[in-house]
Enzyme design. Sequence first.
Site, PDB file in Angstrom:
ATOM      1  N   LYS A  83      -9.518  -8.829  12.546  1.00 47.60           N
ATOM      2  CA  LYS A  83      -8.936  -7.508  12.295  1.00 47.60           C
ATOM      3  C   LYS A  83      -9.979  -6.443  12.620  1.00 47.60           C
ATOM      4  O   LYS A  83     -11.105  -6.494  12.113  1.00 47.60           O
ATOM      5  CB  LYS A  83      -8.552  -7.407  10.822  1.00 47.60           C
ATOM      6  CG  LYS A  83      -7.147  -6.950  10.590  1.00 47.60           C
ATOM      7  CD  LYS A  83      -6.829  -7.096   9.131  1.00 47.60           C
ATOM      8  CE  LYS A  83      -5.586  -6.345   8.785  1.00 47.60           C
ATOM      9  NZ  LYS A  83      -5.347  -6.392   7.339  1.00 47.60           N
TER      10      LYS A  83
HETATM   11  C1  E4P Z   1      -2.501  -4.961   6.254  1.00 50.54           C
HETATM   12  O1  E4P Z   1      -2.900  -5.724   7.062  1.00 50.54           O
HETATM   13  C2  E4P Z   1      -3.219  -4.487   5.076  1.00 50.54           C
HETATM   14  O2  E4P Z   1      -3.941  -5.573   4.542  1.00 50.54           O
HETATM   15  C3  E4P Z   1      -2.297  -4.030   3.971  1.00 50.54           C
HETATM   16  O3  E4P Z   1      -0.950  -4.191   4.334  1.00 50.54           O
HETATM   17  C4  E4P Z   1      -2.610  -2.679   3.420  1.00 50.54           C
HETATM   18  O4  E4P Z   1      -1.682  -2.395   2.410  1.00 50.54           O
HETATM   19  P1  E4P Z   1      -1.908  -1.260   1.303  1.00 50.54           P
HETATM   20  O5  E4P Z   1      -1.600   0.056   1.942  1.00 50.54           O
HETATM   21  O6  E4P Z   1      -0.922  -1.595   0.237  1.00 50.54           O
HETATM   22  O7  E4P Z   1      -3.337  -1.363   0.858  1.00 50.54           O
END
Ligand code: E4P
Length: 214
Positions: A83
């Site tokens: 990521k």
């Molecule tokens: C996505 O890959 C992230 O890990 C996640 O969906 C972020 O979500 P949040 O906005 O609830 O922290």
Amino acid sequence: MKLFLDTANLEEIRTAAEWGIITGVTTNPSLIAREEGDFQEIVREITTLVPGPVSAEVISLTGEEMVEEAKNLAKMASNVVVKIPMTHEGMKAVSVLAPEGIKTNVTLMFSLNQALMAAQAGASYISPFIGRLDDIGHSGVQLVKEIVEVYNYYGYETEIIAASIRHPLHVMEVAQAGADIATIPFKVLSQMFQHPLTEKGIKMFLDDWQKSGR
Ligand code: E4P
């Protein structure tokens, strides 16, 4: 649309994997920080629990460092996806990693232009953050629709992971919008099972069966 679990909690992943409905997992530094234990060990364990992609995020800020970090993460298991944040340095890293066959998931994505740039750089996945856009008065689902339309028009192969999902309605809406994947917190995945008519129906069937005296 495939369903991924958005968590670094091993118990949640084991439970959802047994249900047979999730094929991948996404993590981020905040999710990992909530768990006890070593980052690499947690990621390695997750890669054994699901057959598909497991996103693990870099924490470096320069392209060069991200590439180095990504290569180490990718060595951990064949289903690791790295990521990378949607920044200038992040795109430098993605464009180096893509030709080397290292899969990337470009994260913190909030606009169609960002989605276009990530696809051009060679991202395997992008993660538009639905809930965080809704939080500031924009429609996250509308962004997913726009990215789906443009990616289909130009034939980009980058897959769209609808992320930052907050409730079951988000999942239905991103499915209708044509997202390839929704990554879902455990609580929301559990809520998706619930329907009063299912519970009522099970009770009725069991009551009728017992009344029949068999
Ligand atoms: C996505 O890959 C992230 O890990 C996640 O969906 C972020 O979500 P949040 O906005 O609830 O922290």
